[in-house]
Design an enzyme around this catalytic site. Structure first.
Site, mmCIF file in Angstrom:
data_model
loop_
_atom_site.group_PDB
_atom_site.id
_atom_site.type_symbol
_atom_site.label_atom_id
_atom_site.label_comp_id
_atom_site.label_asym_id
_atom_site.label_seq_id
_atom_site.Cartn_x
_atom_site.Cartn_y
_atom_site.Cartn_z
ATOM 1 N N ASP A 46 -5.034 -7.404 -2.975
ATOM 2 C CA ASP A 46 -5.370 -6.188 -2.632
ATOM 3 C C ASP A 46 -4.551 -4.651 -2.842
ATOM 4 O O ASP A 46 -3.258 -4.809 -2.213
ATOM 5 C CB ASP A 46 -6.282 -5.549 -1.205
ATOM 6 C CG ASP A 46 -7.001 -4.257 -1.511
ATOM 7 O OD1 ASP A 46 -8.106 -4.252 -2.464
ATOM 8 O OD2 ASP A 46 -6.798 -3.366 -0.568
ATOM 9 N N GLU A 104 -4.880 -8.114 -6.929
ATOM 10 C CA GLU A 104 -5.424 -6.759 -7.941
ATOM 11 C C GLU A 104 -4.344 -5.389 -8.512
ATOM 12 O O GLU A 104 -2.978 -4.503 -7.715
ATOM 13 C CB GLU A 104 -5.927 -5.786 -6.754
ATOM 14 C CG GLU A 104 -7.398 -4.872 -7.391
ATOM 15 C CD GLU A 104 -7.457 -3.494 -6.632
ATOM 16 O OE1 GLU A 104 -8.481 -2.575 -6.790
ATOM 17 O OE2 GLU A 104 -6.869 -3.545 -5.384
HETATM 18 C C1 NOJ Z 1 -9.180 -1.963 -3.451
HETATM 19 C C2 NOJ Z 1 -9.806 -2.913 -3.208
HETATM 20 O O1 NOJ Z 1 -10.971 -3.346 -4.634
HETATM 21 C C3 NOJ Z 1 -11.600 -1.431 -3.089
HETATM 22 O O2 NOJ Z 1 -12.718 -1.864 -3.503
HETATM 23 C C4 NOJ Z 1 -11.336 -0.573 -1.715
HETATM 24 O O3 NOJ Z 1 -11.909 0.450 -1.703
HETATM 25 C C5 NOJ Z 1 -9.836 -0.492 -1.848
HETATM 26 N N1 NOJ Z 1 -8.813 -1.617 -2.332
HETATM 27 C C6 NOJ Z 1 -9.296 0.201 -0.505
HETATM 28 O O4 NOJ Z 1 -8.677 -1.295 0.157
#
Ligand code: NOJ
Length: 550
Positions: free
Chosen positions: A216, A281
């Site tokens: 993430d 990500e």
């Molecule tokens: C990325 C995630 O995809 C998202 O859904 C989340 O709100 C943020 N990270 C914060 O954790």
């Protein structure tokens, strides 16, 4: 004049894929919304188990499952209270182990989403950290004194709501940093003990056999050590953009040093056999995105390329973004494509129609590289309307009216025409979309012409014809390029032409050099009226074609 010239994209020397994450198709399961088995209205691990045969039938190889770990669920699992435990709302560790085994039995892989940038404020590390200035875990988080004006230490803002990203904690009189909610304090990755602890959490799941992680907000992990103020964003548009875009993320995120950390993370995965996968990500593009593959590819194997998702559904923009991406990749790095995810509006909504959702699916599944699709996109699920009192996303509550609320793309998977679409016997945590009576898995499965069966055929074709997944990619430049995207895919003696009409107006363009006659293999519309195209390709409005070249 229509010339049908062929453009050349420097992607012809890429290696042919040999490993599961290069040949496979990734499917994102937003766990809370996929399948509930307990009646509490929230999707769970046993729900994924229940649907494995469906996913196999569809042709999915790799499941990316959003975080199942223990969490107060303020941010639906992205606020982790214990990385080594499964949250009761998602199931049990035994359920997870069973899922892993059952997926592997079906020759499918499981990639776990993990958020190592921040924990929940309920994590015992943070509870200890905030308890006193000299607690054992104090330095595991980012604590600072007030700035010279007595306010927050610097101007960094939270991605949720755009207010200060610093929270004053009265117990010890210092501020802690949270890039997202105040309930999600950022870990201090400058402290080697943090890396050690998180890497051990990785090992816990790798030991169980998980096939990889989706990391993430990978670009957030490292912050400027001098905590300098971010500069203002000169292009900020308060009417359309989320409030945090008011500043440029120069010092609070995307630091050059993050790449070194990405390499160290990957080293942990390399301790294990089976080519475990690290997905990052990321929303970066061009050379900066390429950086996340790491020097000599020692970083993430799949730094997520979200260009298809960030562009409006407009042929020149999509074409340019795709070609720039492919053109920017050094020979040894494997491309990947994301069509939708749980943070952005669904493709069927963004593209404007069900017909275009099929064209988009054809694009996703015929580009060179690993595709990631989002649950329900195979049905053409659309963003649902959510009434104000049904909103659950904290983002929307903190930054309303920017079109950024994420609930509409997170509504329950539409399995059948029953009440609650077969998702739950209880009250779903988000409402089921109004169109679920017609648009659901069971109904669509029985209709050979449906989006679902089209997607399945497309996946089968991709599997049968290596040119579509691993072949060379070459852009076909046409003078009708306004609404049309065309490219060829070639592998050994097989050559295919992909032609996608992103408008409702018919379009024609000459066959490119090296393709004298083209036979339709698959159309996004029910049937192609002229299966053989001599000298030129004719596309109906909203049509995508895969043609075989002779
Ligand atoms: C990325 C995630 O995809 C998202 O859904 C989340 O709100 C943020 N990270 C914060 O954790």
């Amino acid at each position: 004049m229509n010339t049908g010239r062929q453009g050349s994209v420097p992607n012809t020397k890429l290696p042919n894929p040999t490993t599961w994450w290069q040949t496979g198709i990734i499917y994102e399961i937003y766990l809370r919304s996929f399948q509930d088995t307990t009646g509490n209205g929230i999707g769970d691990i046993n729900g994924v188990r229940k649907r494995l045969d469906y996913l196999k039938w569809l042709g999915i190889d790799i499941l990316w499952m959003t975080p199942p770990y223990k969490s107060p669920q303020v941010e639906f699992g992205y606020d982790t209270a214990d990385y080594l435990a499964i949250d009761p709302v998602s199931g049990t560790l035994a359920d997870f182990e069973a899922l892993l085994m059952e997926a592997h039995q079906r020759d499918m892989r499981v990639v776990l989403d993990i958020a190592p940038n921040h924990t929940s404020d309920q994590h015992e590390w943070f509870q200890d950290s905030r308890s006193s200035r000299d607690s054992r875990h104090r330095d595991w988080y980012i604590w600072k004194d007030a700035g010279p004006d007595g306010g927050p230490p610097n101007n960094w803002v939270s991605a949720f709501g755009g207010g200060s990203a610093w929270e004053l904690d009265p117990a010890t009189g210092q501020y802690y940093y949270h890039a997202f909610l105040k309930e999600q304090p950022d870990l201090n990755w400058q402290n080697p003990e943090v890396a050690k602890a998180i890497f051990n959490c990785f090992r816990f799941w790798l030991d169980k056999g998980v096939d990889g992680f989706r990391i993430d907000v990978m670009w957030h992990l490292v912050k400027d050590t001098r905590f300098r103020d971010n500069p203002p964003n000169p292009n900020f548009d308060p009417k359309t953009e989320p409030s945090n875009n008011v500043l440029q993320e120069v010092y609070s995120a995307d630091r050059p040093e993050v790449i070194d950390l990405v390499v160290r993370m990957r080293d942990v995965l390399k301790e294990y056999e089976g080519d475990r996968l690290m997905i990052g990500e990321l929303y970066q593009s061009g050379a900066r995105l390429v950086d996340f593959y790491g020097p000599d590819g020692r970083g993430a194997q799949l730094p997520h390329n979200q260009q298809l998702l960030l562009q409006p559904w407009d042929a020149p923009k999509i074409r340019d973004a795709a070609e720039k991406y492919l053109g920017s990749l050094p020979d040894d790095f494997w491309p990947n494509w994301v069509l939708s995810n749980h943070d952005k509006p669904r493709i069927a909504t963004r593209s404007g129609s069900q017909a275009q959702a099929r064209v988009a699916m054809m694009l996703l599944l015929t580009l060179r590289g690993t595709p990631t699709m989002y649950y329900g996109d195979e049905l053409g699920m659309e963003n649902a309307e959510i009434l104000p009192d049904e909103l659950r996303d904290p983002f929307e509550k903190l930054d309303p009216g920017k079109g950024q609320g994420r609930d509409p793309q997170r509504t329950p998977m539409q399995w059948n025409a029953d009440s609650n679409a077969g998702f739950t016997t209880g009250k779903p945590w988000l409402p089921v979309a109004d169109n679920s009576q017609q648009l659901n898995m069971e109904t669509l499965k029985n209709d050979p012409a449906s989006m679902l069966n089209f997607t399945k055929r497309l996946i089968e074709l991709r599997r049968k014809q290596p040119a579509l997944s691993m072949g060379d990619h070459r852009l076909v430049i046409t003078d009708v390029q306004g609404p049309v995207i065309a490219y060829s895919r070639e592998y050994e003696s097989e050559k295919f032409l992909i032609a996608l009409n992103l408008s409702s107006t018919p379009a024609t363009f000459p066959l490119p050099t090296g393709c004298n006659q083209a036979t339709v293999i698959l159309s996004t519309l029910e049937q192609d009226t002229s299966p053989t195209h001599d000298k030129q390709v004719s596309l109906r409005g909203n049509e995508g074609l895969i043609l075989k070249c002779d």
